[in-house]
Design a protein around this motif. Structure first.
Motif, short mmCIF file in Angstrom:
data_model
loop_
_atom_site.label_atom_id
_atom_site.label_comp_id
_atom_site.label_asym_id
_atom_site.label_seq_id
_atom_site.Cartn_x
_atom_site.Cartn_y
_atom_site.Cartn_z
N SER A 144 87.81 69.55 17.20
CA SER A 144 88.76 70.22 16.30
C SER A 144 88.96 69.49 14.99
O SER A 144 89.57 70.04 14.06
CB SER A 144 90.10 70.41 17.00
OG SER A 144 90.74 69.16 17.25
N ILE A 145 88.47 68.27 14.88
CA ILE A 145 88.56 67.54 13.62
C ILE A 145 87.68 68.20 12.56
O ILE A 145 87.97 68.16 11.37
CB ILE A 145 88.19 66.06 13.81
CG1 ILE A 145 89.22 65.38 14.73
CG2 ILE A 145 88.10 65.32 12.47
CD1 ILE A 145 88.85 63.96 15.10
N THR A 146 86.60 68.83 13.01
CA THR A 146 85.66 69.47 12.09
C THR A 146 85.50 70.97 12.34
O THR A 146 84.56 71.59 11.85
CB THR A 146 84.27 68.80 12.18
OG1 THR A 146 83.82 68.83 13.54
CG2 THR A 146 84.33 67.37 11.68
N ASP A 147 86.41 71.56 13.10
CA ASP A 147 86.33 73.00 13.36
C ASP A 147 87.72 73.54 13.68
O ASP A 147 88.35 73.13 14.66
CB ASP A 147 85.38 73.30 14.52
CG ASP A 147 84.93 74.76 14.55
OD1 ASP A 147 85.70 75.63 14.11
OD2 ASP A 147 83.81 75.02 15.02
N ASP A 202 83.12 81.82 3.10
CA ASP A 202 83.32 80.41 3.42
C ASP A 202 82.87 80.12 4.85
O ASP A 202 83.01 80.97 5.74
CB ASP A 202 84.80 80.05 3.30
CG ASP A 202 85.33 80.17 1.89
OD1 ASP A 202 84.54 80.00 0.94
OD2 ASP A 202 86.54 80.44 1.74
N ASN A 203 82.36 78.91 5.06
CA ASN A 203 82.02 78.51 6.42
C ASN A 203 83.29 78.55 7.27
O ASN A 203 84.31 77.95 6.91
CB ASN A 203 81.42 77.11 6.41
CG ASN A 203 80.87 76.73 7.77
OD1 ASN A 203 81.62 76.48 8.70
ND2 ASN A 203 79.55 76.69 7.88
N PRO A 204 83.26 79.23 8.41
CA PRO A 204 84.50 79.44 9.18
C PRO A 204 85.05 78.21 9.89
O PRO A 204 86.16 78.25 10.41
CB PRO A 204 84.09 80.52 10.19
CG PRO A 204 82.61 80.35 10.35
CD PRO A 204 82.11 79.95 9.00
N THR A 205 84.29 77.11 9.91
CA THR A 205 84.83 75.90 10.52
C THR A 205 86.04 75.37 9.76
O THR A 205 86.87 74.64 10.32
CB THR A 205 83.78 74.78 10.56
OG1 THR A 205 83.37 74.47 9.22
CG2 THR A 205 82.57 75.19 11.39
N ILE A 258 93.47 72.16 10.11
CA ILE A 258 92.44 71.13 10.09
C ILE A 258 92.64 70.15 8.92
O ILE A 258 92.38 68.95 9.06
CB ILE A 258 91.04 71.79 10.04
CG1 ILE A 258 89.93 70.75 10.22
CG2 ILE A 258 90.83 72.57 8.77
CD1 ILE A 258 88.55 71.37 10.37
N HIS A 259 93.12 70.63 7.79
CA HIS A 259 93.29 69.76 6.62
C HIS A 259 94.58 68.95 6.69
O HIS A 259 94.70 67.92 6.03
CB HIS A 259 93.25 70.59 5.34
CG HIS A 259 91.97 71.35 5.18
ND1 HIS A 259 90.77 70.73 4.94
CD2 HIS A 259 91.71 72.68 5.25
CE1 HIS A 259 89.81 71.63 4.87
NE2 HIS A 259 90.35 72.81 5.05
N GLY A 260 95.52 69.39 7.52
CA GLY A 260 96.76 68.64 7.71
C GLY A 260 96.71 67.68 8.87
O GLY A 260 97.61 66.85 9.03
N GLY A 261 95.68 67.81 9.73
CA GLY A 261 95.50 66.86 10.81
C GLY A 261 95.80 67.37 12.21
O GLY A 261 95.72 66.61 13.17
N THR A 262 96.14 68.65 12.37
CA THR A 262 96.35 69.19 13.72
C THR A 262 95.04 69.19 14.49
O THR A 262 93.98 69.53 13.96
CB THR A 262 96.89 70.63 13.64
OG1 THR A 262 98.12 70.63 12.91
CG2 THR A 262 97.14 71.19 15.04
#
Length: 368
Positions: free
Chosen positions: A305-308, A124-127, A268-272
């Motif tokens: 950090s929104i995309t990584d 998987d892409n690590p971002t 990242i998927h929860g918004g932190t």
């Protein structure tokens, strides 16, 4: 900097667990105030780093899970995406068939390491970004299609069990015995996933249906028994993950797959969200951290950090070498916006215990 005793502020715990006249209420429930200050020692577990540890900053709570207890994560969002357990070096390769009953063979090139180029698309892409066209972008397993003929069989390298050997102080031993291989195929059934899995030489397959759960980023499954596994807390109840991690690393004009211990990802998927503050004079880091206030926060710096998910990553520590031991990078700290929108300053304090054994991180943070 090392401390032998780690505590959560008594005032913070009191505030987080008790209501007050100023607390707001929603639906008859008291809205708990976030912890305002804490020192936390996530239970990573020592030099084998057996655990993934999820930390929720607002409550100073942690949840740990043994790294090799799960294999696949099924996304609960709008897309049909499936992630691999990169903490144990899993890798997959798409095969040119939809028939899972066909006998398959191991392929040693499907692995994590110096010889595996990122654009082969085996990991998987690590971002943490799930979308992409493959070849190292998005998930290694293609988005599950409405058209069953597009949902191919995958050859799965299950990676490694958690290591059990004891390395020298300052070193790590995350890899244990190889876990072997499987073949899988994933299709849709309404809003559910259908996972077929089997040994490579099997001419039949087992099948399990996985339903999305909107309270969680992913639903996790073990290929050992086809059962779901509790891994992450609910999507709004964690911020940081201390873990081993499959990353990309520059290699000439390309990138290779490379495994990191002592890694920290954000939810990242929860918004932190998070950004790093580097102090030009490391001798002034403690003062800069103490003086950093809410008015110093730069909202634009959160954008990366929104995309990584790797903004903290391995950037907080030095891995050591032949003439030096592992250590904290003492010229930096982090600003974290949690899943509730609270903003904290956070500083890593330790990578090892007092005996120099890795896998004993410590950090402090304070609500701004």
């Amino acid at each position: 900097m090392k401390k032998s005793i780690f505590i959560v502020s008594a005032v913070a715990l009191f505030m987080a667990s008790c209501s007050s006249d100023d607390d707001s209420t929603t639906g008859g429930e008291t809205a708990l105030l976030p912890v305002d200050e804490a020192v936390v020692a996530p239970f990573v577990g020592g030099a084998n780093e057996p655990n993934q540890v999820f930390v929720d900053l607002s409550s100073a709570q942690e949840t740990s899970i043994q790294r090799d207890s799960w294999d696949l994560g099924f996304y609960s969002g709008s897309e049909f995406r499936v992630i691999l357990n990169g903490s144990i070096k899993m890798a997959v390769k798409q095969l040119n068939t939809t028939d899972i009953t066909e006998v398959q063979e191991e392929d040693a090139s499907v692995s994590v390491g110096y010889t595996t180029l990122a654009d082969l698309g085996y990991v998987d892409n690590p971002t943490g970004i799930l979308t992409g066209v493959g070849n190292g972008e998005g998930t290694a397993i293609a988005e599950v299609s409405d058209n069953d003929e597009e949902n191919k069989v995958y050859l799965v390298n299950l990676g490694y069990e958690v290591g059990t050997t004891t390395p020298e102080a300052g070193s790590v031993a995350l890899d244990g015995e190889a876990r072997g291989w499987k073949k899988i195929r994933i299709t849709k059934q309404g809003n559910d996933y259908v996972l077929q899995y089997a040994d490579l030489d099997a001419t039949t397959a087992q099948s399990v249906t996985i339903s999305k759960n909107a309270n969680y980023n992913f639903v996790f499954v073990s290929l050992t028994n086809g059962q779901t596994v509790n891994v992450e807390p609910e999507s709004d109840k964690w911020d940081l993950n201390f873990t081993g991690f499959t990353n990309y690393y520059p290699y000439g004009t390309s990138q290779i797959t490379y495994y990191f211990s002592d890694f920290i990802t954000t939810n990242i998927h929860g918004g932190t969200q998070v950004y790093e503050v580097v102090v030009s004079d490391a001798t002034q880091t403690e003062t800069a951290y103490a003086d950093f206030a809410l008015e110093d926060v730069e909202d634009a710096d959160f954008w990366v950090s929104i995309t990584d998910q790797r903004v903290i990553g391995s950037n907080w520590r030095n891995g050591g070498g032949p003439s030096s031991g592992p250590s904290i990078k003492d010229d930096r700290f982090y600003v974290v916006k949690d899943t509730d929108g609270n903003i904290y300053k956070l500083r890593l304090l330790a990578l090892t215990n007092d005996n120099g054994v890795r896998g004993y991180p410590v950090f402090e943070y304070e609500l701004l």
